[in-house]
Design a protein around this motif. Structure first.
Motif, short mmCIF file in Angstrom:
data_model
loop_
_atom_site.label_atom_id
_atom_site.label_comp_id
_atom_site.label_asym_id
_atom_site.label_seq_id
_atom_site.Cartn_x
_atom_site.Cartn_y
_atom_site.Cartn_z
N GLY A 54 52.05 -14.14 -6.98
CA GLY A 54 51.16 -13.27 -6.54
C GLY A 54 52.15 -12.21 -5.61
O GLY A 54 51.39 -11.52 -4.88
N ASP A 55 53.18 -12.21 -5.87
CA ASP A 55 54.24 -11.07 -5.12
C ASP A 55 54.81 -10.07 -5.97
O ASP A 55 55.68 -9.44 -5.53
N GLY A 56 54.17 -10.17 -7.52
CA GLY A 56 54.72 -9.11 -8.27
C GLY A 56 55.84 -9.13 -9.06
O GLY A 56 56.41 -8.70 -9.97
N LYS A 57 56.44 -10.52 -8.89
CA LYS A 57 57.85 -10.91 -9.59
C LYS A 57 57.44 -11.98 -10.66
O LYS A 57 56.75 -12.81 -10.50
N ASP A 58 57.93 -11.52 -11.95
CA ASP A 58 57.85 -12.07 -13.10
C ASP A 58 58.93 -13.54 -12.98
O ASP A 58 60.04 -13.16 -12.54
N LEU A 59 58.45 -14.62 -13.62
CA LEU A 59 59.25 -15.66 -13.75
C LEU A 59 59.79 -15.84 -15.46
O LEU A 59 59.03 -15.75 -16.07
N THR A 60 61.12 -16.07 -15.55
CA THR A 60 61.54 -15.95 -16.97
C THR A 60 62.36 -17.48 -17.18
O THR A 60 63.01 -17.84 -16.19
#
Length: 243
Positions: A54-60
């Motif tokens: 929910g902080d705008g960062k994507d996990l890859t």
């Protein structure tokens, strides 16, 4: 009056910090079955989860494959790192296909090493509770007397398997491989007999190495070697909460 004026900013700062921390999630249980997958080439691919905390960062989860060891096996350019949902290892779940072509029958253990790396917003991140399945480890018995052609080992993690079919500890010196007394050289796609269930400690990256020895076959018989890996499940850890 001066003392009261100086105190107000201190109180405001003390209240703001926990409110900011509460605005994002600290953990997320994830699976590659819910991620988008992009195959960039036969040696590069990436799973992506959008805005997991929910902080705008994507996990890859990035996959990078390189040749490993000898050149008796080469990376198959058509199928390697494709996401495959056909029935393999007794289940129809999206799993990464690792594919090798046989160049010659020398018993020298060539193949590929795939590095799996986790990142959040492009920065390396640690995950916990990682679990996945290596499927369809089989193959004609090699002349080294140690088992079937396909061999798999990992830099992190331990595995459980059907000992009637599989042996080994998943290490480079003692890879998971088809047992010399396995009922058949090949495992049917509908069977889980050639599978290894892997669990790993908290990590940010690991290597999986897939090699093959084909010297037990006749001179003109040079089949491809294939395994499938996945799905991957894990707990993503938000580094903001650990700070």
């Amino acid at each position: 009056m001066q003392g009261a004026a100086w105190a107000l900013p201190v109180i405001a700062a003390a209240v703001a910090t926990p409110l900011a921390a509460a605005s994002v999630a600290c953990t997320a249980g994830l699976s590659t079955t819910t991620a988008s997958y992009t195959r960039l080439s036969a040696t590069s691919a990436v799973f992506t989860w959008v805005d997991v905390f929910g902080d705008g960062k994507d996990l890859t989860l990035t996959l990078s494959a390189v040749p490993n060891g000898a050149n008796n096996m080469t990376i198959n350019q058509t199928n390697n790192l494709r996401l495959d949902s056909t029935t393999q290892g007794g289940e129809a779940q999206p799993s990464v296909h690792l594919a090798l072509d046989t160049a010659d029958l020398r018993n020298i253990g060539g193949g590929q090493r795939v590095t799996f790396s986790f990142a959040l917003g492009g920065v390396t991140v640690t995950v916990a509770d990682l679990a996945y399945t290596i499927k369809d480890i089989d193959g004609f018995q090699a002349l080294d007397g140690l088992g079937g052609a396909e061999r798999v080992y990992v830099s992190e993690g331990t595995g459980t398997y059907n000992t009637a079919w599989i042996r080994g500890q998943g290490a480079s010196a003692n890879a998971w491989r088809p047992f010399t007394g396995s009922p058949n050289p090949e495992v049917a796609a509908t069977s889980a007999a050639g599978n290894v269930q892997v669990t790993a400690p908290p990590l940010s990256a690991f290597d999986l190495t897939f090699v093959a020895n084909n010297s037990g076959r006749s001179l003109g018989d040079r089949p491809p070697q294939n395994i499938w890996v996945g799905p991957f499940t894990f707990t993503a850890l938000n580094p903001v909460c650990a700070a």
